[in-house]
Design a protein around this motif. Structure first.
Motif, PDB file in Angstrom:
ATOM      1  N   PRO A  24       0.726  -1.401  -0.069  1.00 21.43           N
ATOM      2  CA  PRO A  24       0.024   0.130   0.092  1.00 21.43           C
ATOM      3  C   PRO A  24       0.746   1.182   0.052  1.00 21.43           C
ATOM      4  CG  PRO A  24      -1.050  -1.695   1.376  1.00 21.43           C
ATOM      5  CD  PRO A  24       0.115  -2.172   0.755  1.00 21.43           C
ATOM      6  N   PRO A  25       1.804   1.410   0.844  1.00 23.93           N
ATOM      7  CA  PRO A  25       2.599   2.806   0.728  1.00 23.93           C
ATOM      8  C   PRO A  25       3.433   2.896  -0.482  1.00 23.93           C
ATOM      9  CG  PRO A  25       3.208   1.425   2.585  1.00 23.93           C
ATOM     10  CD  PRO A  25       2.146   0.302   1.958  1.00 23.93           C
ATOM     11  N   GLN A  26       3.844   1.739  -0.799  1.00 22.18           N
ATOM     12  CA  GLN A  26       4.823   1.808  -2.088  1.00 22.18           C
ATOM     13  C   GLN A  26       4.040   2.211  -3.265  1.00 22.18           C
ATOM     14  OE1 GLN A  26       6.932  -1.731  -3.012  1.00 22.18           O
ATOM     15  NE2 GLN A  26       8.370  -0.720  -4.125  1.00 22.18           N
ATOM     16  N   LEU A  27       2.980   1.619  -3.565  1.00 25.77           N
ATOM     17  CA  LEU A  27       1.873   1.917  -4.455  1.00 25.77           C
ATOM     18  C   LEU A  27       1.284   3.259  -4.389  1.00 25.77           C
ATOM     19  CD1 LEU A  27       0.178   0.795  -6.991  1.00 25.77           C
ATOM     20  CD2 LEU A  27      -1.357  -0.028  -5.370  1.00 25.77           C
ATOM     21  N   GLN A  28       0.969   3.707  -3.120  1.00 25.85           N
ATOM     22  CA  GLN A  28       0.424   5.036  -3.081  1.00 25.85           C
ATOM     23  C   GLN A  28       1.557   6.028  -3.477  1.00 25.85           C
ATOM     24  OE1 GLN A  28      -1.644   5.704   0.408  1.00 25.85           O
ATOM     25  NE2 GLN A  28      -1.667   8.027   0.020  1.00 25.85           N
TER      26      GLN A  28
END
Length: 151
Positions: free
Chosen positions: A128-132
Motif C-alpha cells: 500500500p504505501p509503495q503503490l501510493q
C-alpha cells in the motif's frame, strides 16, 4: 472489474479539488481491498487469455476497456489531463498493484527465507504505501492542466 471501476468513479465523482495524494490514496485503497483482482491482473495476460477462445478474450477485453475508460474519464475531468495521460495513470496503478502484490505474497517457503535473511528482507513489498507513492509521483509529474477542471 466493473464493480471496482464503478466504486472508484463514484468516489472520484464526489471530489471537487483532489490532490495527487487523494487520488493515489483512493486508487491504492480500492485496489488493495481486492487482493484476488490484483492477483488476476498478472495472470490474465500470461495464462488466462491464452487458454480461452478469441470470443471470450474479446468479451473480457471490452469490459476491461470500458472499466479503464470510465476511471480515466474521471481523472481527465478532475485534473484536466488528456485521454492518454489519464489512461497512463490507470495503467500504472493497476499494473503496479498486480506486480507488487506478487512480491508481497511470495509463498510460505520464500517468505520464511526472506524474513530470516537480512540481505533479502527487502524482497517482501509493503504494497500500500509503495503503490501510493508511485501513483502520487506519477500524477505530480504529469503536465499541469491549462484550464480548470470541468464539473
Amino acid at each position: 472489474m466493473a464493480r471496482l471501476s464503478s466504486a472508484v468513479c463514484d468516489h472520484l465523482a464526489a471530489l471537487t479539488e483532489p490532490t495527487p495524494a487523494d487520488i493515489a490514496t483512493l486508487l491504492t485503497q480500492s485496489l488493495m481491498t481486492r487482493p484476488l483482482f490484483c492477483d488476476l491482473l498478472v495472470h490474465a495476460p500470461l495464462h488466462l487469455e491464452r487458454n480461452v477462445s478469441p470470443e471470450t478474450v474479446r468479451e473480457f477485453k471490452i469490459l476491461a476497456i470500458a472499466a479503464y475508460a470510465s476511471v480515466a474519464a474521471e481523472l481527465q475531468r478532475l485534473f484536466g489531463l488528456d485521454q492518454t495521460l489519464a489512461g497512463d495513470v490507470v495503467t500504472v496503478a493497476v499494473s503496479m498493484a498486480g506486480a507488487l502484490r506478487q512480491k508481497a505474497e511470495p509463498g510460505p517457503r520464500l517468505r520464511e527465507l526472506y524474513r530470516s535473511d537480512p540481505e533479502l528482507s527487502h524482497a517482501i513489498a509493503d504494497v500500500p504505501p509503495q503503490l501510493q507513492r508511485i501513483i502520487e509521483a506519477l500524477i505530480i509529474g504529469l503536465p499541469q492542466r491549462s484550464e480548470p477542471p470541468r464539473h
